[in-house]
Motif scaffolding. Structure first.
Motif, mmCIF file in Angstrom:
data_model
loop_
_atom_site.group_PDB
_atom_site.id
_atom_site.type_symbol
_atom_site.label_atom_id
_atom_site.label_comp_id
_atom_site.label_asym_id
_atom_site.label_seq_id
_atom_site.Cartn_x
_atom_site.Cartn_y
_atom_site.Cartn_z
ATOM 1 N N ALA A 289 -0.414 -1.334 -1.661
ATOM 2 C CA ALA A 289 -1.638 -0.727 -1.117
ATOM 3 C C ALA A 289 -2.795 -1.419 -1.808
ATOM 4 C CB ALA A 289 -1.678 0.776 -1.412
ATOM 5 N N VAL A 290 -3.969 -1.321 -1.193
ATOM 6 C CA VAL A 290 -5.141 -1.859 -1.892
ATOM 7 C C VAL A 290 -5.668 -0.826 -2.887
ATOM 8 C CG1 VAL A 290 -6.823 -1.177 -0.102
ATOM 9 C CG2 VAL A 290 -7.330 -3.091 -1.608
ATOM 10 N N GLY A 291 -5.611 0.465 -2.506
ATOM 11 C CA GLY A 291 -6.081 1.528 -3.388
ATOM 12 C C GLY A 291 -5.071 1.798 -4.499
ATOM 13 N N LEU B 120 -5.276 -6.009 4.472
ATOM 14 C CA LEU B 120 -5.334 -4.838 5.354
ATOM 15 C C LEU B 120 -6.745 -4.517 5.830
ATOM 16 C CD1 LEU B 120 -6.419 -2.833 3.043
ATOM 17 C CD2 LEU B 120 -4.012 -2.378 2.650
ATOM 18 N N ARG C 168 -10.228 7.567 1.277
ATOM 19 C CA ARG C 168 -9.398 8.567 0.597
ATOM 20 C C ARG C 168 -9.941 9.954 0.927
ATOM 21 N NH1 ARG C 168 -6.188 5.193 0.309
ATOM 22 N NH2 ARG C 168 -5.131 4.301 -1.504
ATOM 23 N N HIS D 213 -3.133 8.959 8.113
ATOM 24 C CA HIS D 213 -3.209 7.854 7.144
ATOM 25 C C HIS D 213 -2.459 6.614 7.662
ATOM 26 C CE1 HIS D 213 -3.896 7.088 2.574
ATOM 27 N NE2 HIS D 213 -3.928 5.944 3.236
ATOM 28 N N SER E 269 -3.520 1.018 7.673
ATOM 29 C CA SER E 269 -2.921 -0.320 7.580
ATOM 30 C C SER E 269 -1.607 -0.434 8.349
ATOM 31 C CB SER E 269 -2.679 -0.662 6.108
ATOM 32 O OG SER E 269 -1.749 0.252 5.540
ATOM 33 N N ARG F 242 1.553 -4.522 7.455
ATOM 34 C CA ARG F 242 2.536 -3.987 6.501
ATOM 35 C C ARG F 242 3.446 -5.108 5.980
ATOM 36 N NH1 ARG F 242 2.491 1.805 7.037
ATOM 37 N NH2 ARG F 242 0.310 2.148 6.486
ATOM 38 N N MET G 246 1.377 -6.913 3.382
ATOM 39 C CA MET G 246 1.247 -6.118 2.146
ATOM 40 C C MET G 246 2.534 -6.210 1.310
ATOM 41 S SD MET G 246 -0.591 -2.818 3.887
ATOM 42 C CE MET G 246 -0.639 -1.714 2.483
HETATM 43 C C1 DGY Z 1 -4.220 1.492 0.862
HETATM 44 O O1 DGY Z 1 -3.857 0.308 0.935
HETATM 45 O O2 DGY Z 1 -4.812 1.923 -0.130
HETATM 46 C C2 DGY Z 1 -3.877 2.371 2.003
HETATM 47 O O3 DGY Z 1 -4.351 3.649 1.834
HETATM 48 C C3 DGY Z 1 -2.391 2.364 2.228
HETATM 49 O O4 DGY Z 1 -2.135 2.279 3.571
#
Ligand code: DGY
Length: 325
Positions: A74-76, A99, A237, A285, A288, A294, A297
């Motif tokens: 995930a990026v977060g 993403l 978020r 959610h 992405s 996916r 990622m």
């Molecule tokens: C992220 O990459 O942070 C997204 O929330 C995951 O899909």
């Protein structure tokens, strides 16, 4: 090297790791792994591929200080106590960049769906309520020439700005700590303060990280300062908005609509009042969630693991300070 993955991830990345001689075990159950359960499992592994739903807090890290790497797919990474990981010398990776377009597409989709009450109208058909043609019923609003306000203009926000400008010639304003010269050059975006963002946005789209500063920042007071015709979009978020306050703002007509890909809590309960509101659109959610994104990622998570095994710095590090002399 043995890696545990807390979800089933795209097979290409798993094959890449296996071809490099790494053992990969994936969690097969369709439920989040409990905190202690994850600690117990990780005792048997050298590395972890995690997602945002895994709580990688201080106690997890202290119990699993043997881990050589945590590659978040995930990026977060607000689920990870990065400070503690850095103190313990555990490299953390994430998946930035790949993403951005898919997530911006989701924000754009929400904006359009809210503006034309698309989900509500679809539900009316399912309830057998597609009645006769009524020229004044359930009208939406148009987006041409409106102002898009972006809270947190980074890579994803810039993609959203490009989409909105290309499709509807929207003007772009944004609220960031620092200027984003790339976005200003590409879209003519103008930096404003938070109060101006609230007051001038016709569509306000959130693309910031969840931090102590952004947690709950979209609360009653913020919604009250927005236009009554505004649409609030959150694909970042759920904890960045106060959901009770958002429900109240929608009920009172302080804003016109909202589109959420992230909720607080997740999953959203099926009796949440937002689900019945004509100008609310909620997604689970899926920002992405495309095949291409996916896969990309997962490939980056695998790259982070492979680099760690070679004793090299992670190519996508969250705590690069680990590598500074
Ligand atoms: C992220 O990459 O942070 C997204 O929330 C995951 O899909």
């Amino acid at each position: 090297m043995k890696i545990f993955v807390t979800r089933i991830i795209p097979s290409g990345a798993v094959a890449t790791l296996q071809e490099a001689g790494i053992t990969v075990d994936q969690w097969q159950e369709k439920r989040n792994i409990g905190h202690q359960e994850l600690i117990d499992i990780c005792k048997k592994y050298d590395g972890l591929i995690s997602v945002g739903q895994d709580l990688i807090d201080r106690s997890f890290l202290q119990s699993c200080r043997h881990l050589k790497v945590i590659a978040q797919m995930a990026v977060g990474f607000d689920n990870i106590d990065v400070e503690e990981a850095t103190r313990l010398g555990i490299p953390i990776g994430n998946t930035p960049g790949v993403l951005s377009k898919a997530t911006a597409d989701t924000a754009f989709l929400l904006m359009m769906a809210v503006s034309r009450k698309a989900m509500y109208m679809n539900h009316k058909i399912m309830r057998g309520e597609w009645g006769f043609y009524e020229p004044t019923a359930d009208l939406g609003i148009e987006l041409h020439g409106k102002t898009l306000g972006i809270f947190g203009l980074g890579k994803i926000g810039l993609e959203m700005a490009r989409l909105c400008q290309g499709a509807y010639g929207m003007k772009i304003i944004y609220c960031n700590r620092n200027h984003n010269p790339e976005a200003e050059n590409a879209t003519g975006a103008r930096k404003v303060n938070f109060e101006e963002l609230l007051a001038f946005s016709d569509v306000l789209s959130v693309h910031t990280a969840l931090t102590a500063q952004t947690k709950g920042i979209f609360n009653r007071q913020a919604f009250d300062q927005m236009k009554k015709t505004a649409i609030f979009i959150n694909t970042a978020r759920g904890s960045i908005h106060n959901e009770e306050d958002l429900i109240e703002a929608m009920r009172q007509g302080s804003i016109w609509g909202c589109g959420l890909d992230v909720t607080n809590p997740e999953p959203m309960q099926p009796d949440n009042p937002l689900l019945d509101m004509p100008t609310a659109v909620i997604l689970p959610h899926i920002g992405s969630a495309t095949q291409q994104t996916r896969a990309a990622m997962a490939a980056i998570a695998a790259e982070n693991i492979l680099a760690c095994r070679k004793g090299e710095p992670l190519p996508y590090p969250v705590n690069p300070e680990l590598y500074k002399p």
